[in-house]
Design an enzyme around this catalytic site. Structure first.
Site, short mmCIF file in Angstrom:
data_model
loop_
_atom_site.label_atom_id
_atom_site.label_comp_id
_atom_site.label_asym_id
_atom_site.label_seq_id
_atom_site.Cartn_x
_atom_site.Cartn_y
_atom_site.Cartn_z
N SER A 124 3.90 4.64 -8.72
CA SER A 124 2.82 3.77 -8.22
C SER A 124 3.24 2.31 -8.11
CB SER A 124 1.64 3.87 -9.19
OG SER A 124 0.74 2.82 -8.98
N GLU A 126 1.48 0.06 -9.02
CA GLU A 126 1.00 -0.59 -10.25
C GLU A 126 2.18 -0.93 -11.16
OE1 GLU A 126 -2.60 -1.96 -10.48
OE2 GLU A 126 -1.83 -1.45 -12.45
N TYR A 148 -2.01 2.23 -17.74
CA TYR A 148 -1.69 3.15 -16.64
C TYR A 148 -0.33 2.78 -16.02
CZ TYR A 148 -1.71 5.01 -11.85
OH TYR A 148 -1.37 5.61 -10.67
#
Ligand code: NAP
Ligand code: GDD
Length: 323
Positions: A124, A126, A148
């Site tokens: 991801s 992120e 996460y």
């Protein structure tokens, strides 16, 4: 003989779009689902008869091994995760167990059962978090900003480590935000398109949001699942950034979404609520997909405006059908 694919996270947004895509390519599709008091197959409504479901959970090593043994797939797409960044501060341990250690468990199962299985890991953007380079590419250093993001970083590196240690065909797609009509309602895009639909139908007056200055590189999920497949059809296992190369703010998204239903003064319908702010924010994400473009011939097809229109119209239809 048709190829066999096992998808974890098949009930989610990407899992369902990938299943659509692979079935059209002639694959035999296996979908891993976990025990729940109320299994939700809504995203698979039109194709569930064509999928063979197997039971497993990312937190249970033996169940994953059995899923591999029972299906013996050519390719595994690991899409299962606790994928909501906001929730990862509430349940950091569970998030890490599923999103980080779950990847290790599948890789261990592949190594033990059949090291020839090709493996796709849903990495991801992120992981870039507080971006040290904009746009980010495959060589940009990571700086995750949530439990996460940290968990995804573990999944990313353990995939690389197993590729290098055991010569597995294991790859990560580092996907920037992507959305669709099937997006979970808690994510900002779908929260907005659902909210706009309700305001349009006279059911609600406002949408409550957090940081609307945040900027994201938003693509369309059906375009992105094609990239996942291309990554595993490549002649070498490696990692790719998948993005559009453009970033927009949540405010931009609001403006476009409200325009779909003919409302120009969107700010009259938006309330800011501190409870939707995060302990640590990712202010901006933007990706450079030139490696995927050059080596896989992949590029995004759907514009942000087209996608938002599809999402708002789909939400209006869904809500009307329940009235
Ligand atoms: P999603 O809609 O939230 O789907 C997540 C899936 O994971 C669901 O099918 C869920 O099953 C499953 N799952 C959760 N915990 C599990 C467990 N313990 N065992 C087995 N399955 C479990 O996510 P998505 O947006 O499709 O994203 C797919 C993947 O890509 C995720 O790994 C996400 O982190 C990653 N990703 C997404 C984006 C994006 O913008 N969408 C960008 C980059 C990376 P249930 O139905 O049982 O809950
Ligand atoms: N969810 C949500 N709800 N986000 C809000 C809200 C709100 O009410 N108001 C503002 N935001 C801001 C968030 O603070 C964030 O900066 C941005 O909108 C996007 O939030 P999400 O839609 O929840 O997505 P995300 O970027 O945190 O995470 C998604 O993309 C990642 C890839 O970059 C998820 O799909 C992750 O699983 C994925 O890895």
């Amino acid at each position: 003989m048709s190829k066999k694919a096992l998808i974890t996270g098949i009930t989610g947004m990407d899992g369902s779009h990938l299943a659509d895509f692979l079935l059209k390519k002639g694959y035999k599709v296996y979908g891993m689902i976990r025990r729940s008091s109320n299994i939700n197959l809504d995203n698979l409504e039109n194709i569930k008869e064509n999928i063979t479901f197997v039971n497993g959970d990312m937190t249970d090593q033996n169940s994953l091994f059995r899923c591999l043994k029972d299906t013996n797939p050519d390719e595994i797409y690991n899409l299962a995760s606790q994928s909501f960044v906001g929730e990862s501060w509430n349940t950091p341990e569970q998030t890490s167990n599923v999103t980080a250690l779950g990847v290790l468990r599948i890789l261990e199962s592949i190594r033990e059962f059949n090291p020839k299985i090709k493996f796709y890991q849903a990495s991801s953007s992120e992981m870039f978090g507080r971006m040290v380079e904009n746009p980010a590419n495959e060589k940009t250093p990571f700086y995750p900003r949530s439990p996460y993001g940290v968990s995804k970083l573990y999944g990313h590196w353990i995939t690389i480590n197993y590729r290098e240690s055991y010569n597995l065909f294991a790859c990560s797609g580092i996907l920037f935000n992507h959305e669709s009509e099937r997006r979970g309602i808690e994510f900002v895009t779908r929260k907005i398109t659902d909210g706009v639909a309700r305001i349009h139908l006279g059911l609600n007056k406002n949408i409550s949001l957090g940081n609307i200055d945040a900027r994201r590189d938003w693509g369309y999920a059906p375009d992105y699942v094609e990239a996942m497949w291309k990554i595993l059809q490549n002649d070498k296992p490696t990692d790719y950034v998948i993005a559009t190369g453009k970033d927009y703010s949540v405010k931009d998204f609001l403006k476009i979404a409200f325009e779909v239903v003919g409302i120009s003064d969107w700010n009259k319908h938006v309330l800011i609520d501190q409870k939707f702010y995060r302990p640590a924010e990712v202010d901006v994400l933007r990706g450079d997909y030139s490696k995927a473009n050059k080596e896989l011939g992949w590029e995004p097809k759907t514009s942000l405006e087209e996608m938002i229109k599809k999402m708002v119209k789909s939400d209006i239809k869904k809500i009307k059908s329940k009235l």
